[in-house]
Design an enzyme around this catalytic site. Structure first.
Site, PDB file in Angstrom:
ATOM      1  CB  SER A   1      10.724   0.646  -5.242  1.00  0.00           C
ATOM      2  OG  SER A   1      10.433   0.898  -6.607  1.00  0.00           O
ATOM      3  CE  LYS A   2      15.643   6.573  -5.550  1.00  0.00           C
ATOM      4  NZ  LYS A   2      15.542   7.213  -6.863  1.00  0.00           N
ATOM      5  NE  ARG A   3      14.559   1.011  -9.623  1.00  0.00           N
ATOM      6  CZ  ARG A   3      14.382  -0.303  -9.640  1.00  0.00           C
ATOM      7  NH1 ARG A   3      13.770  -0.873 -10.650  1.00  0.00           N
ATOM      8  NH2 ARG A   3      14.816  -1.045  -8.644  1.00  0.00           N
TER       9      ARG A   3
ATOM     10  N   GLY B   1       7.605   5.551  -7.736  1.00  0.00           N
ATOM     11  CA  GLY B   1       7.218   6.953  -7.597  1.00  0.00           C
ATOM     12  C   GLY B   1       7.654   7.742  -8.825  1.00  0.00           C
ATOM     13  CG  ASP B   2      11.808   8.267  -9.555  1.00  0.00           C
ATOM     14  OD1 ASP B   2      11.381   9.131  -8.753  1.00  0.00           O
ATOM     15  OD2 ASP B   2      12.923   7.727  -9.457  1.00  0.00           O
TER      16      ASP B   2
END
Ligand code: GLU
Length: 507
Positions: A263-265, A267-268
């Site tokens: 998920s995008k999270r 990546g962060d």
């Protein structure tokens, strides 16, 4: 039969690398079979619509070099390619389904729906759904008389059209990756097909458009598998079963540790991008980093995605687009999810940087260099690139590995010089700097010779003065050959850096 495939994004935000991989497999499959690749924008859910997202998706396709044959921008024989512009087309199919008894009008208000869900709890935790168990308790054309129904519609009462999912039936489909997949119809609810605002839902629009656009193979993420039985039933109920595309539900791209969907999270949290290009959320203004802006070459990004869940049966991983097109086949797509490995992604980028010619690298790396407030001439850039490209993994590394060619560096590692500093070394560097103005042939070789000769004359080992020289010119202990650096930055700059380092060390 001509192969026709589609990627059908909803314009709701950034383009996740899983989406890019679906685009890529569509593209490879279409080109492999001499077919057509279509982009269709599925924008009927106005609540999820995000301004700018469609244009962003099209820009990502261009950056990746995965141009469609037909799209909202390019047009084509099946235009329009935006579902909101096809709005009037869907109602007739919903009405047809009502007429044939496979769908019905439903007039329930949001409160009535809420009450039903509460009252008919399936168990302690989950509320009931609108299905064969509950539909006869609700306000719809199955429970109201034909006259009442007509009257409500004539009065303009808000209503939706729902599919009537059959009871206790097994819906089976053949997926090109998973083989035969069966679903128990009692787990599927009576999904809305037409909303009260007159827009079709995704379920109706995707089937109608795949049929009208003559799609032969439907590639999409595995997360759509639970919706597939609804679509299969719609193909059947609309009398189009012989035209139904072959299903290709692609496995997920997983977190690096394999625990769930990337998920995008993640990546962060782990410091890598998950979107193809920077995506700025128009509501919050938050910028999500993209592979492009991080310094990936599109060819490397695409190659990395191609082999994330597919291989050609050999050990070969670096493949040109032509090779990918000729080798791609669905039967080599893995059934299980593929773990994303950012180090591997960087490895691909490093490989592609080494393969790319210097003039192209100059153009690609320039924005990453200029972002630091310098503007090197083309001639200088073309001298620097071959010296440092083997040290570059991302395009941004052309700055981190080469900044001292473009601007005078700070003496960051001064301590490594002063630790072993003495008067003989001061004498050496002072004399060498002074002698440089006499060098007529300003080449790496001539510089090295003069350096070695003077060291021998003064009685220093070359090894004792090489590291100080590197730090004087670079600021740190890295970089290509130190005399090659001096050759490129030129006499004046070399002399200046040595002399100012001497001052700084003395001070
Ligand atoms: N509009 C859907 C999405 O946003 C497309 C799913 C499909 O390809 O059927 O992913």
């Amino acid at each position: 039969m001509k192969v026709r495939v589609r990627f059908a994004p909803s314009p709701t935000g950034g383009l996740h690398l899983g989406g890019v991989r679906t685009i890529l497999y569509n593209y490879l499959f279409a080109h492999h079979h001499g077919g057509e690749f279509v982009i269709r924008i599925e924008d009927t859910d106005r609540n999820r619509f995000v301004e700018g997202a469609e244009q962003y998706i099209m820009e990502c396709l261009t950056w990746c070099g995965l141009e469609p044959d037909e799209s909202p921008v390019k047009g084509g024989p099946f235009a329009p390619y935006r579902q909101s512009e096809r709005k009037d087309l869907y109602r007739q199919y919903a009405d047809q389904l009502v007429a044939s008894g496979h769908a019905y009008y439903a007039f329930d208000t949001p409160e009535e729906l809420e009450n039903m869900r509460k009252e008919h709890r399936k168990d302690e935790y989950s509320a009931a759904q609108y299905d064969s168990r509950t539909r006869l308790l609700m306000r719809n054309s199955l429970t109201l008389s034909a006259e009442e129904t007509q009257q409500l519609i004539a009065d303009g009462t808000p209503h939706v059209i729902r599919i009537k999912i059959p009871e206790n039936t097994t819906v089976t489909l053949t997926d090109m990756i998973r083989g035969e997949v069966s679903f128990d119809s009692s787990l599927v609810d009576d999904k809305v097909l037409m909303k009260a605002d007159g827009m079709p839902t995704y379920h109706l629009a995707v089937v109608v458009d795949d049929c009208l656009m003559e799609i032969t193979h439907a590639f999409r993420g595995e997360e759509w598998l639970p919706s597939a039985p609804i679509h299969v039933l719609l193909w059947e109920y609309l009398g189009w079963k012989d035209k139904m595309p072959q299903w290709v539900h692609l496995p997920l791209i997983l977190k690096p540790d394999g625990n769930g969907k990337l998920s995008k999270r993640d990546g962060d949290r782990l410091g890598f991008p998950v979107f193809a290009m920077n995506w700025t959320d128009p509501k919050t203004g938050d910028v999500n980093m993209g592979f492009k802006e991080m310094g990936f070459l599109p060819q490397a990004f695409v190659n990395m995605l191609a082999v994330l869940g597919w291989n050609d049966g050999t050990e070969q991983e670096v493949m040109s687009m032509d090779e990918l097109i000729s080798k791609f086949s669905i039967d080599r797509v893995h059934k299980g999810g593929a773990k994303f490995d950012f180090e591997k992604a960087k490895w691909f980028n490093h490989q592609y940087i080494q393969q790319t010619d210097d003039a192209t690298l100059a153009a690609l790396s320039r924005p990453f260099i200029e972002a630091n407030g310098v503007n090197p001439g083309e001639e200088l850039l073309l001298k620097v690139i071959p010296l440092i490209k083997d040290r570059c993994t991302l395009l941004s590394d052309f700055w981190t590995q080469g900044h001292f060619f473009f601007a005078t560096p700070e003496l960051k590692e001064k301590a490594a010089i002063t630790a072993k500093w003495n008067d003989t070394k001061v004498q050496f560097f002072t004399e060498w700097a002074a002698s440089l103005t006499n060098i007529t042939d300003w080449t790496e070789q001539a510089l090295e010779e003069s350096f070695n000769e003077l060291a021998a004359t003064i009685g220093l080992k070359k090894g004792e003065v090489m590291l100080p020289l590197r730090i004087m010119l670079v600021g740190g202990k890295y970089g290509p050959g130190v005399f090659a650096i001096a050759e490129v930055i030129g006499m004046e700059e070399t002399v200046k850096r040595v002399n100012s380092a001497l001052v700084e060390i003395a001070g």
